[in-house]
Design a protein around this motif. Structure first.
Motif, PDB file in Angstrom:
ATOM      1  N   LEU A   1      -4.233  -7.993  -1.419  1.00  0.00           N
ATOM      2  CA  LEU A   1      -5.063  -8.638  -1.999  1.00  0.00           C
ATOM      3  C   LEU A   1      -5.719  -7.693  -3.363  1.00  0.00           C
ATOM      4  O   LEU A   1      -6.110  -7.360  -3.957  1.00  0.00           O
ATOM      5  N   SER A   2      -4.660  -5.934  -2.622  1.00  0.00           N
ATOM      6  CA  SER A   2      -5.734  -5.261  -3.793  1.00  0.00           C
ATOM      7  C   SER A   2      -4.850  -5.300  -4.908  1.00  0.00           C
ATOM      8  O   SER A   2      -3.518  -4.885  -5.204  1.00  0.00           O
TER       9      SER A   2
ATOM     10  N   LYS B   1      -5.504   6.279  15.444  1.00  0.00           N
ATOM     11  CA  LYS B   1      -5.207   4.420  15.501  1.00  0.00           C
ATOM     12  C   LYS B   1      -3.863   4.668  16.926  1.00  0.00           C
ATOM     13  O   LYS B   1      -4.094   3.951  17.308  1.00  0.00           O
TER      14      LYS B   1
ATOM     15  N   SER C   1       4.254  -2.907  10.254  1.00  0.00           N
ATOM     16  CA  SER C   1       3.048  -2.784  10.264  1.00  0.00           C
ATOM     17  C   SER C   1       2.815  -2.012  11.660  1.00  0.00           C
ATOM     18  O   SER C   1       3.713  -2.523  12.560  1.00  0.00           O
TER      19      SER C   1
ATOM     20  N   HIS D   1      -4.620  -8.674  11.170  1.00  0.00           N
ATOM     21  CA  HIS D   1      -4.578  -8.517   9.191  1.00  0.00           C
ATOM     22  C   HIS D   1      -2.705  -9.380   9.139  1.00  0.00           C
ATOM     23  O   HIS D   1      -2.463 -10.629   8.653  1.00  0.00           O
TER      24      HIS D   1
ATOM     25  N   SER E   1      -2.791  -2.266  -5.652  1.00  0.00           N
ATOM     26  CA  SER E   1      -1.484  -2.203  -4.979  1.00  0.00           C
ATOM     27  C   SER E   1      -0.141  -2.888  -6.132  1.00  0.00           C
ATOM     28  O   SER E   1       0.619  -2.371  -5.833  1.00  0.00           O
TER      29      SER E   1
ATOM     30  N   PRO F   1      -2.537  -2.747   7.701  1.00  0.00           N
ATOM     31  CA  PRO F   1      -3.022  -1.962   8.485  1.00  0.00           C
ATOM     32  C   PRO F   1      -2.823  -2.057   9.877  1.00  0.00           C
ATOM     33  O   PRO F   1      -2.434  -1.692  10.700  1.00  0.00           O
TER      34      PRO F   1
ATOM     35  N   PHE G   1       3.286  -9.607  -2.745  1.00  0.00           N
ATOM     36  CA  PHE G   1       1.429  -9.973  -2.607  1.00  0.00           C
ATOM     37  C   PHE G   1       0.594  -8.441  -1.948  1.00  0.00           C
ATOM     38  O   PHE G   1       1.375  -8.771  -0.789  1.00  0.00           O
TER      39      PHE G   1
ATOM     40  N   VAL H   1       7.790   2.102  11.586  1.00  0.00           N
ATOM     41  CA  VAL H   1       8.039   2.771  11.104  1.00  0.00           C
ATOM     42  C   VAL H   1       7.779   3.970  11.273  1.00  0.00           C
ATOM     43  O   VAL H   1       6.490   4.228  12.223  1.00  0.00           O
TER      44      VAL H   1
ATOM     45  N   GLY I   1       0.987  -1.276  -0.033  1.00  0.00           N
ATOM     46  CA  GLY I   1      -0.175   0.321   0.103  1.00  0.00           C
ATOM     47  C   GLY I   1       1.179   1.391   0.167  1.00  0.00           C
ATOM     48  O   GLY I   1       1.912   1.427  -0.677  1.00  0.00           O
TER      49      GLY I   1
ATOM     50  N   LEU J   1      -4.497   8.457  11.621  1.00  0.00           N
ATOM     51  CA  LEU J   1      -3.019   7.441  11.422  1.00  0.00           C
ATOM     52  C   LEU J   1      -3.231   7.958  13.605  1.00  0.00           C
ATOM     53  O   LEU J   1      -2.627   6.496  14.552  1.00  0.00           O
TER      54      LEU J   1
ATOM     55  N   GLY K   1       3.765   0.240   2.256  1.00  0.00           N
ATOM     56  CA  GLY K   1       4.607  -0.645   1.298  1.00  0.00           C
ATOM     57  C   GLY K   1       4.968  -1.239   0.053  1.00  0.00           C
ATOM     58  O   GLY K   1       5.865  -1.226   0.197  1.00  0.00           O
TER      59      GLY K   1
END
Ligand code: NAD
Length: 296
Positions: free
Chosen positions: A33-34, A244, A93, A71, A37, A67, A31, A119, A11, A241, A14
């Motif tokens: 999922l999107s 979060k 992450s 995950h 991306s 995320p 790899f 990070v 993303g 963020l 990444g």
């Protein structure tokens, strides 16, 4: 050509991090999922695959940049069944300390080495390979992972045992959330008292009020030209963020029995600010919250 590295989660962070591994000479299999991306990553020279299984085949290092904790645990549960013992698994992450420790345990059960390595530095740091990595895990894992992380960052700090990287990250960001709120409310008090932004900056940035939130990232336009306040509060580091990370800090405080009343207050303030529709703005825009409340 260096060893094969697999990167899962291509993303905003990444994608550019994996691209920097390619620039440093790693063969990178990726790899996500999107599809969007995956397409972006392919343009940056990453060999992308439609399944996790194919992406990690033959990799001696697997990096995840996902995320949240659920995950990471989902992907690592699959990963450990796919890779050989001795493979190094690195999660970059930002996740809760408990999930990070569970991920390390999954790796250890399979005979894999592992690191939690969140990070700071944001999307700009990811693109420029100037991230700071805060790393938790055994010395042997750190020694193997450090050269890989060096291709994506400029400071690699070994913080201690499993979970210590995540612990350092949320403690640092709790300080940041609290100090930014403090600086924001001080500027709004100054406004009410007829004090110019520049005058308050000139005093506080060179006196005992100095901190990163005022000296480097001043939340009002003018005094620090590079701060997001001069760019309509475009992130930067988005409020959502920051929220979060403040919530992760509160979860950790609850679980460990730490007393963090200022962190709790900051989490509440950023939660309200997000609810008011500011989640996509830079977190320094919290100064507007105090201005709006004061005007009410
Ligand atoms: P993002 O949403 O842009 O990227 C996450 C990627 O993970 C997405 O492309 C998504 O499709 C993919 N993904 C989700 N589940 C997956 C799965 N099971 N298998 C494969 N791919 C999957 O998020 P981001 O901004 O890159 O952030 C990633 C992490 O880095 C987060 O934990 C975030 O808190 C942290 N972080 C972000 C920043 C920032 O400025 N964006 C700064 C520091 C840390």
């Amino acid at each position: 050509m260096k060893s094969v590295t697999a990167f899962v989660g291509l993303g905003n962070m990444g994608g550019p991090m994996a691209a920097n591994l390619v620039k440093a000479g790693h063969a990178v299999r990726g790899f996500d999922l999107s599809e969007a991306s995956r397409d972006m990553a392919a343009k940056a020279g990453i060999q992308v695959f439609a399944t996790l299984d194919e992406a990690v085949s033959g990799a001696s290092v697997v990096i995840t940049m996902l995320p949240a904790g659920r995950h990471v645990l989902g992907v690592w549960s699959e990963l450990v069944a796919l890779v050989s013992p001795g493979t190094l698994l690195i999660d970059c992450s930002t996740i809760d300390v408990d999930s990070a420790r569970k991920a390390h345990a999954l790796a250890a059960d399979k005979g894999c080495l592992s690191l939690d390595a969140p990070v700071s530095g944001g999307i700009g740091g990811a693109a420029a390979a100037t991230l700071t990595f805060m790393v938790g895990g055994p010395d042997e894992s750190f020694a193997r992972g450090k050269p890989v992380l060096e291709a994506m960052g400029k400071r690699i700090v070994h913080c201690g045992a499993a979970g210590s990287g995540q612990a350092a990250k949320i403690c640092n960001n709790m300080i940041l959330g609290v100090t930014m709120a403090a600086v924001g409310e001080a500027f709004v008090l100054g406004e009410k008292l007829g004090l110019s932004h520049q005058a308050l900056f000139d005093v506080a940035s060179t006196s005992s009020g100095q901190c990163w939130s005022i000296n480097t990232y001043c939340p009002v336009p003018g005094p620090v030209p590079t701060s997001p306040a001069n760019n309509d509060y475009k992130p930067g580091f988005a409020t959502a963020l920051m929220l979060k990370d403040l919530r992760l800090a509160q979860e950790a405080a609850l679980a460990s029995g730490a007393t963090t009343p200022l962190g709790a207050q900051a989490a509440q303030l950023y939660g309200l600010f997000e609810k008011l529709g500011h989640g996509g703005e830079d977190f320094s825009a919290i100064v507007k919250f105090f201005r709006e409340q004061g005007a009410a």
